[in-house]
Design a protein around this motif. Structure first.
Motif, short mmCIF file in Angstrom:
data_model
loop_
_atom_site.label_atom_id
_atom_site.label_comp_id
_atom_site.label_asym_id
_atom_site.label_seq_id
_atom_site.Cartn_x
_atom_site.Cartn_y
_atom_site.Cartn_z
N ASN A 365 0.82 -1.33 -0.04
CA ASN A 365 0.07 -0.20 -0.08
C ASN A 365 0.90 1.34 -0.10
OD1 ASN A 365 0.77 0.84 2.64
ND2 ASN A 365 -0.68 -0.91 3.52
N SER A 366 0.35 2.34 0.17
CA SER A 366 1.08 3.59 -0.40
C SER A 366 1.94 4.10 0.79
CB SER A 366 0.29 4.66 -1.09
OG SER A 366 -0.56 5.00 0.16
N THR A 367 1.62 3.71 2.09
CA THR A 367 2.35 4.42 3.32
C THR A 367 2.78 3.57 4.19
OG1 THR A 367 0.88 6.14 2.93
CG2 THR A 367 2.45 6.22 4.74
N THR A 368 1.95 2.57 4.59
CA THR A 368 2.45 1.76 5.93
C THR A 368 3.37 0.65 5.46
OG1 THR A 368 0.33 0.61 5.92
CG2 THR A 368 0.76 2.55 7.40
N GLU A 369 3.28 0.21 4.28
CA GLU A 369 3.75 -0.76 3.53
C GLU A 369 4.32 -0.62 2.24
OE1 GLU A 369 0.83 -3.61 5.49
OE2 GLU A 369 2.60 -5.11 5.03
N TRP A 372 9.50 1.80 0.37
CA TRP A 372 10.69 2.07 1.26
C TRP A 372 10.52 1.42 2.73
CZ3 TRP A 372 9.36 4.17 6.05
CH2 TRP A 372 8.09 4.77 6.20
N PHE A 373 9.17 1.33 2.96
CA PHE A 373 8.95 0.75 4.32
C PHE A 373 9.59 -0.69 4.28
CE2 PHE A 373 7.00 0.35 8.20
CZ PHE A 373 6.46 -1.03 8.33
N ALA A 376 13.16 -0.81 4.44
CA ALA A 376 13.75 -0.47 5.72
C ALA A 376 13.45 -1.78 6.54
CB ALA A 376 12.76 0.61 6.32
N MET A 377 12.50 -2.47 6.21
CA MET A 377 12.31 -3.59 7.36
C MET A 377 13.35 -4.73 6.93
SD MET A 377 9.01 -6.18 7.57
CE MET A 377 7.59 -5.05 7.97
N THR C 315 -3.47 4.15 9.12
CA THR C 315 -3.43 3.60 7.96
C THR C 315 -3.11 4.13 6.81
OG1 THR C 315 -6.08 4.17 7.59
CG2 THR C 315 -5.46 2.24 8.53
N ALA C 316 -2.71 3.78 5.64
CA ALA C 316 -2.24 4.50 4.45
C ALA C 316 -3.12 5.48 4.02
CB ALA C 316 -2.00 3.33 3.47
N TRP C 329 -2.82 11.74 10.44
CA TRP C 329 -1.07 11.09 11.20
C TRP C 329 -0.68 12.07 12.24
CZ3 TRP C 329 2.36 7.29 8.68
CH2 TRP C 329 1.72 6.43 8.07
N ALA C 354 2.65 -3.78 10.90
CA ALA C 354 2.99 -2.56 11.59
C ALA C 354 2.59 -2.55 12.91
CB ALA C 354 2.01 -1.48 10.98
N HIS C 358 6.14 0.44 15.08
CA HIS C 358 6.12 1.00 13.88
C HIS C 358 4.88 2.35 14.12
CE1 HIS C 358 7.57 -2.57 11.90
NE2 HIS C 358 8.48 -1.72 11.50
N PHE C 362 5.09 6.11 13.17
CA PHE C 362 4.24 6.74 12.30
C PHE C 362 3.75 8.21 12.78
CE2 PHE C 362 4.66 3.73 9.38
CZ PHE C 362 4.02 2.45 9.50
N ALA C 412 12.01 2.48 11.19
CA ALA C 412 11.59 1.59 10.24
C ALA C 412 12.74 0.57 9.93
CB ALA C 412 10.98 2.14 8.96
N THR C 413 14.04 0.99 10.19
CA THR C 413 15.28 0.26 9.72
C THR C 413 15.67 -0.25 10.97
OG1 THR C 413 16.51 2.29 10.28
CG2 THR C 413 16.24 1.45 8.07
#
Lengths: 486, 376, 430
Positions: A365-369, A372-373, A376-377, C315-316, C329, C354, C358, C362, C412-413
């Motif tokens: 999805n566009s933000t939480t996963e 880049w996410f 990073a994981m 959520t996204a 957010w 998440a 996480h 956020f 996140a890293t």
């Protein structure tokens, strides 16, 4: 501070007007295609080319949509007539590459099971939110393929997430044929496998039939081609021997290519190695079927597997076959051992890295996963930054056959640059600008939807006036009689 | 062998007994089997059991056979009839009232139909006594009855059936939650009246179906201890893992049937329970479960390490004791009912077959291709 | 200690009128002691670990200090010392960063429909502890993500679902042994969920779901009625009902009331309810809003009522929950800026999704500072549970519940690679 020419400002105003009339929230989309010779330059605090050392105080020069120079500000001269994006507080990265997605189309799947004659270009919706979200997450190259619910699906294409028409978005057409080794809903694995094999058998029979017709002087296929309105001029009127690594049909040079049934032609392209195959596997057992179909029909070298999370168990098989993969699911898989009742976690990209299998991540999805996410994981699970970033830039570029064209900032590559407020793998940094083919296509400061998501913009006139409501005297007394006292 | 056959033949002429062996009023019968399993672990080679008017009168290797009594030679094993500790045969649809959660005075003996085909089917597998229990579904399902297969009820208040776990819940009547069911049970047992009072005194055992998970079983055991209840735990394949706690609570167990997915737990559970000396029997739950499963579960447990003698006891004497009818059935002893099964081999061997079944001294089942007996 | 809560529960059930029979059960004149005596000794908690030491490059204590190169010593399940400026001794467990174990007030670890008694809408006295399954793998999964304490609540299908129970994600396998006895919590909901299964009595009502409430106003009515009736029952004992005492405790501020309210209208209803109770002189609720996604729209009413807010996962697209609430957010940052106590939650997300860590990241993306984000997942929820002396920060005397990170927490890293609970290494980073 952004240096912008008047021309650009005027264009922005015009486009704003046009776009806000029809499209809500797309006002961050700016300008149109790059014209030949148009020059653009980016000056950033650090330039990460991903093809060498990071360059502090770096400059990227883009001409005609292609990067012509990358280096430090001291070494690279910006042409006098270039538009400059001067952002010394930001960092420049190559745009991320989405190796495989079924989003951005009006529907990801076609109900017809075997439909290689379809093309995703007829289904891609340029104004879909997905493409906007790509820009927000820094994705500048997208491989759009049909969804996983098929047996043999449409021909896909590589696009950039910017443009008002599919043609404007085009990066590479005919970027592969989608196949699914996982059973389509309602089918058993046996039926799926049989239909898959049957499709290629059907191709072979069709080609043999064409050859036979030619040998007996039958011109049915030519009449059929004319009836279907297919082009028989030039190259299409010539026959060519079949060049495949698998089975072959003798005498195909007798048949003009234009006379091959258009329903079968994409499969012929596949078998002859002209397009890659994207084969989806939903379970480890599907991997075996996928590799078997690919090798039996001679296109194993051009096969890329799109994997669900349980398929890591077939990693050895994949490594042996030497194919690349795209990870199309969660990155951590938890399974319970039925005997010990203990849960075991597997970090899936780690498995592929250890086995030396090239893999690309895909966003969910566009933000939480987003990409880049996920990258990073990977770092959180022990990857180096370089390895993690490669999984969303250079590796998918290689997989798409666009090595050196996207996913890196080197001379000759497409002018796709991200400007981020910090490390893109950091949860507190944002993609501030996106340049595609030397055009600024995304500016976060005017992206209303992102603002709304981040700051919860309250529509005008709806501010709260919440005060204690008035209560009448008698109501209070009544309650006091019945109820308890203080 | 040859001599025996002649002897049999001669006896057949001597006695004016009818062709099928039975012991009607006043008539006595004797059976000699190659191996006679008493039911307490002892096995008598070439043992003879004599019974009259449905009651065993003599047992032993050299038990004297009274004059005029037909002696049946059985080239195989003989054991007490098997006992299933939780059964629904013949009462499916009649034993579970889902409209109310608590049916404390419901008497399962009214749902017993001795001539039902499912009940008759139990005989073919050597099950001569069973505890008729309600299906899980109600919080308190009712009073279980102990019935002779095909015959009469011999005990009307063997257990009070209680489901303490999620299987006692439904979505459309109270309780819908575990905490609700626990609150209701606590209320019933902390202010006990009627059957609850009897149970709390220890005079009425309870059959606790704790549900399948370990947590639910733990709750059930703690519940029993809290109120000083006696009885058995049923329903979960995890019971074996709780053997120590069950022993400390003084409860017994009715093990679930073997199935491919849960079999390992059942088998390991049986071994653990035997080690901890927790008395246990086997539950059946037909018609969902084929009656043969009772014996096959025991066979699987033996293969998993349970001693053969322990397994047979669990099928017979221990089960009878747990059901409160140990003074009537469950072993081949003088004074107990003549409920016996003639086997082609070792009773707990899955390869053995039931050759004949006697309930209260009457032969109620004979295998079709039987070679023994005097009606050949 | 363990048995007082049981005796308390037993007393309440003893005073309960019959729940089901038509026959009225005779009540004694005065409450008797429960009939049953505990027949077994209380279960002993997990044997605490022997001395354990670990070294961290950074310890984020949660008290405002960041200690560098600190040696943490654990004894008897508690942190016995934290000493900065030390190098790592031979063989001692070394990690990059340490925070207090995280606390999720809305982990949603209930057993679904087995956890809510739906026969009536108002069940304040029923404790969700009866339905908690400690063998559920979700506890271990949450522990792996660094969440060491959770609040388990009944499923939000009732208007008032009952009592919640705070538990650590690892420990003795019996709820009574593992439960943390901080502030008692009463759980309920306002919005569309409590009325979701109910319907008007059209035709023949076939089950007990033909009942009020079927709308939001019905839900609010049930809340108000419950409090009114509880207060009335104090003066008129014949009007007593199960749970009345719980409700009176809530009004007296002795039992925290946690109400799930996703949308701004529902948050408003909850706050107005509290204010009405105050106006009527019944009491002042200690109010916590769970899943208060739209709290950013009207922070003023939360400030004036000193309401604590637990936010749902980000959520996204911003839409959360079944009522289509929108979680911006920057909500955490905005509310903390207004002086409110904010807690974050992850609704039980396991490794790979998440996680609570996480969610803290956020919230930082939305503008929360690191220290505020740390508080939102450690010390703030600890204070809601009334366990601030034991949980939520890293210093001497606190429970040894620690999350060990392989990088900067909430980035996140990085991720949680090790977990200690009560001094026991539950997840080993080595």
């Amino acid at each position: 501070m952004i240096q912008q020419s008047t021309r650009l400002l005027q264009r922005i105003a015009q486009t704003h007007l046009a776009l806000t009339l029809g499209l809500l929230g797309c006002s961050f989309l700016l300008s149109a295609q790059a014209e030949a010779g148009e020059k653009y330059a980016v000056r950033a605090g650090i330039v990460h080319t991903l093809a060498g050392e990071a360059i502090p105080n770096g400059v990227i020069v883009i001409e005609g949509g292609r990067i012509t120079a990358v280096g430090s500000a001291d070494d690279v001269k910006i042409p006098w007539d270039a538009e400059v994006l001067d952002v010394p507080h930001l960092e420049a990265y190559p745009g991320f590459v989405e190796a495989h997605t079924s989003s951005g189309m009006d529907r990801p799947n076609e109900s017809v099971s075997v439909a290689p004659f379809l093309n995703v270009r007829d289904s891609i919706d340029p104004v879909a939110f997905y493409f906007e979200d790509c820009l927000r997450s820094g994705i500048t190259t997208v491989n759009v393929q049909q969804g996983n619910a098929c047996i043999i699906g449409a021909v896909g294409m590589v696009v950039k997430p910017h443009g008002m028409t599919v043609e404007e978005m085009l990066v590479r057409p005919r970027a592969g044929l989608k196949i699914s080794a996982a059973p389509k809903s309602g089918m058993s694995r046996a039926t799926q496998a049989q239909t898959l094999r049957g499709a290629f058998t059907g191709l072979r029979l069709h080609l043999e039939d064409l050859v036979q017709q030619k040998r007996t002087g039958n011109d049915f296929s030519r009449r059929e081609a004319l009836y279907q309105g297919r082009d028989l001029a030039g190259e299409r009127g010539k026959g060519r021997a079949m060049m495949s690594k698998g089975w072959t049909v003798e005498g195909l040079e007798l048949v003009p290519r234009g006379e091959v049934d258009e329903k079968q032609e994409p499969l012929l392209d596949l078998v002859e190695g002209r397009v890659p195959a994207w084969i989806y596997c939903g379970a480890p057992m599907d991997v075996r079927l996928a590799l078997e179909i690919a090798s039996d029909n001679g296109f194993l070298e051009r096969t890329i597997l799109v994997l669900d999370d349980s398929c890591w168990k077939a990693a050895d098989l994949i490594a042996e076959a030497g194919v690349s993969v795209v990870l199309d699911s969660t990155l951590v898989r938890t399974e319970m051992d039925p005997k010990t009742e203990e849960e075991e976690e597997v970090f899936i990209p780690g498995v592929f890295k250890d086995k030396g299998i090239p893999f690309a991540l895909s966003s969910r999805n566009s933000t939480t996963e987003s990409l880049w996410f996920q990258a990073a994981m990977c770092v959180a699970h022990g990857f180096t930054r370089a390895e993690a970033l490669a999984a969303v830039t250079t590796t998918p570029a290689n997989i798409l056959g666009l090595e050196g064209e996207v996913g890196c900032l080197c001379p000759g590559a497409a002018g796709n640059v991200l400007l981020t407020s910090g490390d893109p793998l950091s949860v507190t940094s944002f993609v501030e600008y996106v340049v595609i083919d030397g055009n600024l296509v995304y500016d976060r400061s005017v992206d209303i939807r992102t603002q709304h998501l981040l700051e919860g913009v309250v529509p005008e006139g709806t501010e709260s006036h919440a005060e204690e409501p008035e209560v009448e005297e008698d109501t209070r007394k009544k309650a006091g009689d019945e109820g308890g006292s203080r | 062998m040859h001599t025996n056959a002649l002897l049999l033949a001669s006896l057949a002429f001597v006695a004016s007994a009818p062709t099928s062996a039975s012991s009607s009023e006043g008539d006595a019968l004797a059976i000699r089997a190659e191996k006679l399993h008493v039911g307490d672990g002892t096995v008598i080679e070439n043992g003879i059991v004599v019974f009259e008017a449905g009651v065993i009168t003599e047992v032993g290797k050299g038990a004297p056979v009274p004059k005029g009594v037909v002696l049946i030679e059985h080239a195989g094993h003989l054991s007490a009839g098997l006992i299933a500790l939780r059964e629904h045969a013949g009462a499916v649809g009649e034993s579970n009232d889902s409209t109310r959660a608590v049916m404390d005075e419901a008497d399962l003996s009214y749902a017993y139909r001795p001539n039902h085909s499912e009940v008759q089917g139990l005989l073919a597998e050597g099950i001569t006594t069973f505890v008729l229990a309600p299906r899980p579904g109600s919080l308190v399902g009712g009073l279980c009855a102990v019935a002779k297969t095909g015959s009469e009820v011999i005990s009307r208040r063997a257990y009070l059936s209680i489901c303490t776990g999620a299987n006692g819940l439904t979505s459309n009547r109270f309780p819908t939650s575990l905490q609700g069911s626990q609150a209701e049970l606590e209320r019933r047992f902390s202010w006990p009246r009627g059957v609850f009072a009897t149970a709390v005194k220890g005079e009425l055992p309870v059959m606790l179906d704790g549900g399948s998970s370990r947590t639910e079983v733990q709750h059930a055991i703690a519940f029993a201890r809290r109120h000083g209840l006696k009885g058995i735990l049923v329903g979960s394949t995890r019971l074996g893992e709780m053997a120590a706690k069950i022993r400390a609570a003084g409860l017994g167990v009715a093990l679930s049937s073997y199935s491919p997915s849960t079999g390992r737990r059942v088998v390991e559970g049986a071994v653990a329970l035997a080690e901890m000396q927790v008395p246990f029997g086997f539950a059946l739950g037909s018609p969902n479960n084929h009656p043969a499963n009772l014996r096959l579960t025991a066979a699987a447990c033996i293969r998993g390490g349970l001693k053969s003698g322990e397994a047979l006891k669990a099928l017979t004497s221990t089960a009878a004791r747990l059901a409160g009818v140990g003074d009537k059935v469950g072993s081949i002893q003088v004074g107990l009912a003549a409920d016996m099964v003639l086997w082609s081999g070792e009773p707990t061997d899955p390869g053995s077959r039931v050759m004949a079944v006697y309930v209260d001294g009457d032969e109620v089942f004979r295998a079709e291709d039987d070679e023994n007996g005097d009606d050949k | 200690m363990i048995w007082t809560s049981f005796l308390h529960a037993a007393c309440l059930t003893l005073c309960a009128p019959p729940l089901q029979d038509a026959v009225v059960v005779e009540q004694p004149q005065e409450p008797e002691a429960p009939k049953a005596q505990p027949a077994v000794a209380p279960v002993v908690p997990v044997v605490p670990a022997a001395d354990l030491r670990l070294h961290a490059e950074r310890v984020y204590t949660g008290t405002g200090e960041i200690l560098k190169n600190a040696l943490i010593e654990v004894r008897d399940g508690k942190i016995s010392s934290v000493r900065p400026g030390r190098s790592a001794p031979e063989g001692v467990l070394q990690v990059k960063a340490v925070t207090a174990g995280m606390i999720d007030l809305s982990a949603r670890l209930h057993s679904n429909f087995n956890s809510v008694e739906q026969s009536t809408e108002v069940q304040p006295h029923l404790d969700v502890a009866g339905s908690v399954d400690l063998h559920d793998k979700r506890f271990a999964r949450l522990a792996r993500t660094g969440v060491t304490t959770v609040l388990v609540n009944p499923l939000d299908r009732n208007v008032i679902g009952g009592r919640g129970v705070a538990l650590k994600t690892h420990g003795p396998m019996e709820v009574e042994a593992r439960r943390l006895n901080g502030r008692p919590i009463l759980r309920g909901a306002i919005g569309s969920e409590p009325s979701a299964a109910n319907h008007a009595a059209f035709g023949r009502p076939t089950d007990f779901y033909s009942r009020r409430p079927t709308t939001r106003m019905g839900v609010e009515w049930e809340w108000r009625k419950a409090f009114f009736d509880a207060v009335a029952a104090k003066r008129l004992p014949e009007k007593d009902f199960p749970g009345a005492e719980d409700l009176r405790e809530a009004l007296a501020g002795k039992r925290t009331v946690m109400i799930q309210a996703w949308t701004t209208q529902d948050i408003r209803t909850a706050v107005y309810l509290d204010e009405e109770m105050q106006r009527e002189g019944f009491g002042d609720l200690d109010l916590v809003i769970d899943a208060g996604a739209e709290a950013w729209k009207e922070p003023g009413i939360l400030v004036r009522n000193s309401t604590i807010v637990v936010l749902p996962p980000h959520t996204a697209g911003g839409r959360v929950g079944s009522d289509g609430a929108f979680l911006a957010w920057n909500t955490a940052s905005l509310l903390v800026g207004e002086g409110l106590t904010v807690c974050l939650s992850a609704h039980g997300a396991g490794p790979g999704s998440a996680t609570l860590g996480h969610q803290a990241g956020f919230a930082m993306r939305g503008g929360l500072s690191f220290d505020q984000a740390l508080a939102a997942v450690t010390s703030a929820p600890a204070s809601v549970l009334g366990l601030s002396e034991r949980l939520g920060t890293v210093h001497e005397g606190m429970d040894a519940d620690l999350a060990l990170w392989n990088g900067r927490p909430f980035a996140a890293t990085s991720r949680v690679t090790g977990v200690l609970i009560d001094g026991v290494i539950v997840v080993d980073p080595r």
